[in-house]
Design an enzyme around this catalytic site. Structure first.
Site, PDB file in Angstrom:
ATOM      1  N   LYS A 109       0.839  -1.203   0.000  1.00  0.00           N
ATOM      2  CA  LYS A 109       0.000   0.000   0.000  1.00  0.00           C
ATOM      3  C   LYS A 109       0.872   1.251   0.000  1.00  0.00           C
ATOM      4  O   LYS A 109       1.493   1.588   0.999  1.00  0.00           O
ATOM      5  CB  LYS A 109      -0.940   0.040   1.226  1.00  0.00           C
ATOM      6  CG  LYS A 109      -2.079   1.034   0.959  1.00  0.00           C
ATOM      7  CD  LYS A 109      -2.649   1.714   2.165  1.00  0.00           C
ATOM      8  CE  LYS A 109      -1.860   2.882   2.677  1.00  0.00           C
ATOM      9  NZ  LYS A 109      -1.774   4.064   1.793  1.00  0.00           N
TER      10      LYS A 109
ATOM     11  N   GLY B 293      -4.887   3.101  -1.638  1.00  0.00           N
ATOM     12  CA  GLY B 293      -5.957   3.342  -0.663  1.00  0.00           C
ATOM     13  C   GLY B 293      -5.537   4.329   0.395  1.00  0.00           C
ATOM     14  O   GLY B 293      -4.375   4.733   0.478  1.00  0.00           O
TER      15      GLY B 293
ATOM     16  N   GLY C  78      -4.709   5.237   4.083  1.00  0.00           N
ATOM     17  CA  GLY C  78      -4.172   4.484   5.223  1.00  0.00           C
ATOM     18  C   GLY C  78      -5.100   4.473   6.425  1.00  0.00           C
ATOM     19  O   GLY C  78      -5.311   3.429   7.049  1.00  0.00           O
TER      20      GLY C  78
ATOM     21  N   GLY D  22      -6.051   0.849   6.854  1.00  0.00           N
ATOM     22  CA  GLY D  22      -4.875   0.420   7.623  1.00  0.00           C
ATOM     23  C   GLY D  22      -5.234  -0.622   8.672  1.00  0.00           C
ATOM     24  O   GLY D  22      -4.522  -1.630   8.848  1.00  0.00           O
TER      25      GLY D  22
ATOM     26  N   GLU E  98       9.527   1.734  10.815  1.00  0.00           N
ATOM     27  CA  GLU E  98      10.568   2.688  10.391  1.00  0.00           C
ATOM     28  C   GLU E  98       9.914   4.057  10.492  1.00  0.00           C
ATOM     29  O   GLU E  98       9.113   4.429   9.632  1.00  0.00           O
ATOM     30  CB  GLU E  98      10.995   2.412   8.942  1.00  0.00           C
ATOM     31  CG  GLU E  98      11.436   0.980   8.658  1.00  0.00           C
ATOM     32  CD  GLU E  98      12.785   0.640   9.251  1.00  0.00           C
ATOM     33  OE1 GLU E  98      13.551   1.557   9.603  1.00  0.00           O
ATOM     34  OE2 GLU E  98      13.066  -0.568   9.396  1.00  0.00           O
TER      35      GLU E  98
ATOM     36  N   CYS F 115      13.660  11.251   6.344  1.00  0.00           N
ATOM     37  CA  CYS F 115      13.453  10.886   7.757  1.00  0.00           C
ATOM     38  C   CYS F 115      14.740  10.993   8.563  1.00  0.00           C
ATOM     39  O   CYS F 115      14.720  11.316   9.740  1.00  0.00           O
ATOM     40  CB  CYS F 115      12.885   9.482   7.834  1.00  0.00           C
ATOM     41  SG  CYS F 115      13.846   8.310   6.897  1.00  0.00           S
TER      42      CYS F 115
ATOM     43  N   GLU G 199       9.565  16.669  14.705  1.00  0.00           N
ATOM     44  CA  GLU G 199      10.007  16.502  13.313  1.00  0.00           C
ATOM     45  C   GLU G 199       9.240  17.484  12.438  1.00  0.00           C
ATOM     46  O   GLU G 199       8.009  17.456  12.403  1.00  0.00           O
ATOM     47  CB  GLU G 199       9.719  15.060  12.879  1.00  0.00           C
ATOM     48  CG  GLU G 199      10.268  14.740  11.518  1.00  0.00           C
ATOM     49  CD  GLU G 199       9.936  13.320  11.082  1.00  0.00           C
ATOM     50  OE1 GLU G 199       8.785  12.900  11.250  1.00  0.00           O
ATOM     51  OE2 GLU G 199      10.840  12.651  10.565  1.00  0.00           O
TER      52      GLU G 199
HETATM   53  P1  NAD Z   1       2.064   8.747   7.570  1.00  0.00           P
HETATM   54  O1  NAD Z   1       2.324   7.955   8.781  1.00  0.00           O
HETATM   55  O2  NAD Z   1       0.970   9.733   7.583  1.00  0.00           O
HETATM   56  O3  NAD Z   1       1.759   7.778   6.339  1.00  0.00           O
HETATM   57  C1  NAD Z   1       2.625   6.738   5.959  1.00  0.00           C
HETATM   58  C2  NAD Z   1       1.810   5.605   5.386  1.00  0.00           C
HETATM   59  O4  NAD Z   1       0.993   5.073   6.413  1.00  0.00           O
HETATM   60  C3  NAD Z   1       0.876   6.020   4.260  1.00  0.00           C
HETATM   61  O5  NAD Z   1       0.834   4.990   3.297  1.00  0.00           O
HETATM   62  C4  NAD Z   1      -0.463   6.115   4.970  1.00  0.00           C
HETATM   63  O6  NAD Z   1      -1.555   5.898   4.115  1.00  0.00           O
HETATM   64  C5  NAD Z   1      -0.336   4.986   5.966  1.00  0.00           C
HETATM   65  N1  NAD Z   1      -1.211   5.086   7.145  1.00  0.00           N
HETATM   66  C6  NAD Z   1      -1.691   6.197   7.740  1.00  0.00           C
HETATM   67  N2  NAD Z   1      -2.444   5.854   8.808  1.00  0.00           N
HETATM   68  C7  NAD Z   1      -2.409   4.504   8.897  1.00  0.00           C
HETATM   69  C8  NAD Z   1      -2.983   3.543   9.796  1.00  0.00           C
HETATM   70  N3  NAD Z   1      -3.730   3.920  10.815  1.00  0.00           N
HETATM   71  N4  NAD Z   1      -2.724   2.246   9.585  1.00  0.00           N
HETATM   72  C9  NAD Z   1      -1.951   1.848   8.550  1.00  0.00           C
HETATM   73  N5  NAD Z   1      -1.401   2.708   7.664  1.00  0.00           N
HETATM   74  C10 NAD Z   1      -1.623   4.008   7.841  1.00  0.00           C
HETATM   75  O7  NAD Z   1       3.460   9.418   7.222  1.00  0.00           O
HETATM   76  P2  NAD Z   1       3.802  10.380   6.027  1.00  0.00           P
HETATM   77  O8  NAD Z   1       3.391  11.754   6.378  1.00  0.00           O
HETATM   78  O9  NAD Z   1       3.314   9.813   4.732  1.00  0.00           O
HETATM   79  O10 NAD Z   1       5.406  10.245   5.993  1.00  0.00           O
HETATM   80  C11 NAD Z   1       6.239  11.035   6.711  1.00  0.00           C
HETATM   81  C12 NAD Z   1       6.745  10.303   7.932  1.00  0.00           C
HETATM   82  O11 NAD Z   1       7.425   9.112   7.561  1.00  0.00           O
HETATM   83  C13 NAD Z   1       7.779  11.114   8.681  1.00  0.00           C
HETATM   84  O12 NAD Z   1       7.520  11.021  10.056  1.00  0.00           O
HETATM   85  C14 NAD Z   1       9.083  10.436   8.337  1.00  0.00           C
HETATM   86  O13 NAD Z   1      10.106  10.614   9.278  1.00  0.00           O
HETATM   87  C15 NAD Z   1       8.666   9.025   8.252  1.00  0.00           C
HETATM   88  N6  NAD Z   1       9.652   8.253   7.492  1.00  0.00           N
HETATM   89  C16 NAD Z   1      10.438   7.344   8.134  1.00  0.00           C
HETATM   90  C17 NAD Z   1      11.406   6.632   7.432  1.00  0.00           C
HETATM   91  C18 NAD Z   1      12.289   5.604   8.105  1.00  0.00           C
HETATM   92  O14 NAD Z   1      12.874   4.792   7.405  1.00  0.00           O
HETATM   93  N7  NAD Z   1      12.433   5.629   9.406  1.00  0.00           N
HETATM   94  C19 NAD Z   1      11.543   6.844   6.068  1.00  0.00           C
HETATM   95  C20 NAD Z   1      10.736   7.784   5.463  1.00  0.00           C
HETATM   96  C21 NAD Z   1       9.775   8.481   6.175  1.00  0.00           C
END
Ligand code: NAD
Length: 476
Positions: A170, A201, A203, A207, A245, A279, A379
């Site tokens: 996803k 979809g 999340g 999710g 992650e 990140c 962040e």
């Molecule tokens: P987000 O958590 O809003 O979304 C990430 C993914 O999770 C999306 O596909 C989203 O649809 C899904 N999602 C959202 N709610 C969910 C739920 N309840 N259950 C399952 N899936 C769900 O994050 P974002 O704004 O898209 O990305 C930015 C964040 O990602 C930052 O905090 C960044 O640091 C982190 N990040 C971490 C790494 C790492 O390797 N540690 C790498 C890249 C980004």
């Protein structure tokens, strides 16, 4: 505008059970770039059932077969690399030169590296009284964010396929198109139907269904700490492995004896890359108080090389943020930094009017930041660097570790030996020394609230496996 009408389940393009669509917006101008289906819970179940049915056959294939399929898919990606680059530029605003090199070519090369690692898993290790074998963990749900969408996908898909797992993928709502292209490539490959399934979809809507489904063995999640916690909660009742992650607020210690020009340049460039949406970005630069004025001068100078521009232009190094929502969030943090009393060295909340339609934020640097300010604790995920002065090295290490996160860190000292000594004291999954860069052979993952997973290389592959002990009659 691209219209993706279907989901990819069990080797077929199928209509979603829901009529809902997701609009993918180009953050450089606000235009709708594409629409994709918003999968619902019935689609989730169909995809997971398909992955479950495909698992037995795929996981029993020898390493050479798994490796050959990975290479075949990598060849397909190479042939469509420019389409993937265009999709990333148009959906998240990454400048084309960075998208091409880092986001796409880097991802293809890294994906291919898992073909060689597949054979690690077929070995049996015999001990006195038992044999140890490594097996694929099973059905995996792979959930990704939008900031390095293809790299994040292959960082999960590569090891999953190498290990013999089947997957339901996803992508983030903002960046589904490179995943759709990858599904088209896989559709033409010899990967058996059902091993790879793609659901576009929302999340927060699906999710829960994805992460709680009883047929899922593992969820690999990259995203915000908040969503990562929800994923772990959903997976807990069925005792899934959940690899997280998550976010970061990574410290970068520059010591008294460091080459200041090189050290500050490295830190500013690290934060401005991908508009600060990395990140592991080194967003807290810790510098000796006695050198603050000099650091500020170099930092401002380097930041002036990062000028806003159209991401489709090959000369641009600083594109828009990935969405207008992200822009609003970052501007809010900049306002907080100003009201908290940090010194705004450059950038700020006013982007030139030529960019008013896009989600642009200027390269912004705050100095005289103290580690208890909101801009130093949370962040921001934008092109915003905080410079924090310290009095002695002990205090610098204390400030570096005074954070709920532990994803990355860096040290620039007089020499590597000194840098290693300091780096060993920082509680984070990576430490970049003397201007070193990330490579995908090394494990990547966080301490503390930055997550519990490791991706890339042999450690990344391990996450998708179980170890079995076969007991045999040993010598007494
Ligand atoms: P987000 O958590 O809003 O979304 C990430 C993914 O999770 C999306 O596909 C989203 O649809 C899904 N999602 C959202 N709610 C969910 C739920 N309840 N259950 C399952 N899936 C769900 O994050 P974002 O704004 O898209 O990305 C930015 C964040 O990602 C930052 O905090 C960044 O640091 C982190 N990040 C971490 C790494 C790492 O390797 N540690 C790498 C890249 C980004």
């Amino acid at each position: 505008m691209k219209r993706v009408e279907k989901l990819y389940i069990n080797g077929d393009w199928v209509a979603s059970h829901s009529a809902e669509l997701i609009e993918v917006v180009n953050p450089a101008n606000g235009d709708i770039y594409a629409t994709v289906p918003a999968a619902d819970e019935k689609d989730v179940d169909a995809a997971i059932q398909a992955a479950k049915a495909a698992f037995g056959h795929w996981s029993s294939q020898p390493a050479e077969v798994r490796a050959a399929v990975i290479n075949e898919i990598a060849d397909g990606m190479q042939a469509r690399a420019s389409e993937m680059t265009d999709a990333i530029v148009a959906s998240m605003g990454c400048p084309v030169s960075i998208a091409q090199e880092m986001q796409v070519q880097g991802a293809i090369d890294a994906f291919r590296s898992f073909a060689a690692l597949a054979s690690n898993l077929d070995a049996c290790h015999e001990f006195d009284g038992h044999i140890e074998v490594t097996e694929a963990i099973g059905v995996c749900v792979l959930i990704n964010p939008w900031n390095y969408p293809l790299s994040q996908l292959v960082g999960k898909l590569g090891p999953a396929l190498a290990a013999g797992c089947s997957v339901v993928v996803k992508p983030a709502e903002q960046t589904p198109i490179q995943d759709v292209i990858l599904a088209e490539i896989i559709d033409q490959s010899s990967l058996p139907p059902g091993v790879f399934n793609l659901l576009t979809g929302v999340g927060s809507d699906i999710g829960g269904a994805l992460c709680s489904h009883e047929l899922v063995d593992m969820v690999s999640f990259t995203g915000s700490t908040l969503a990562g916690i929800k994923v772990a909660e959903a997976g807990a009742p069925t005792v899934k492995r959940v690899c997280q992650e998550l976010g970061g607020k990574s410290p970068y210690i520059i010591t008294e004896g460091a080459d200041l020009n090189a050290a500050v340049r490295y830190g500013v460039e690290d934060v401005m890359l991908n508009s600060g949406q990395t990140c592991s970005a080194l967003t807290r630069m810790l510098v000796p108080a006695s050198k603050l004025a000099e650091v500020e001068m170099v930092a401002k100078d380097v930041a002036s090389e990062w000028q806003l521009g159209d991401p489709a232009n090959a000369q641009t190094n600083l594109g828009p943020l990935s969405s207008h929502k992200q822009q609003a969030r970052v501007l809010d943090y900049i306002n907080k930094g100003i009201s908290e009393g940090a010194t705004l060295l450059c950038g700020g909340t006013d982007a030139p009017s030529t960019f008013s339609k896009g989600a642009y934020v200027e390269a912004t640097i705050f100095s005289n930041v103290s580690n208890d300010m909101v801009i130093a604790r949370e962040e921001i995920f934008g092109p915003v660097l905080c410079i924090i002065p310290y009095d002695n090295l002990e205090q610098a290490i204390e400030i570096a570790n005074d954070t709920p996160f532990g994803l990355a860190s860096a040290v620039y000292a007089e020499n590597q030996t000194e840098a290693i000594k300091v780096g060993r004291k920082i509680r984070a999954g990576q430490c970049y020394l003397q201007g070193a860069y990330f490579n995908t052979n090394a494990p990547f993952g966080g301490y503390k609230q930055s997550g519990n997973g490791r991706e890339w290389g042999a450690e990344g592959l391990k996450e998708y496996t179980e170890v079995k002990a076969l007991f045999i009659e040993g010598e007494a």
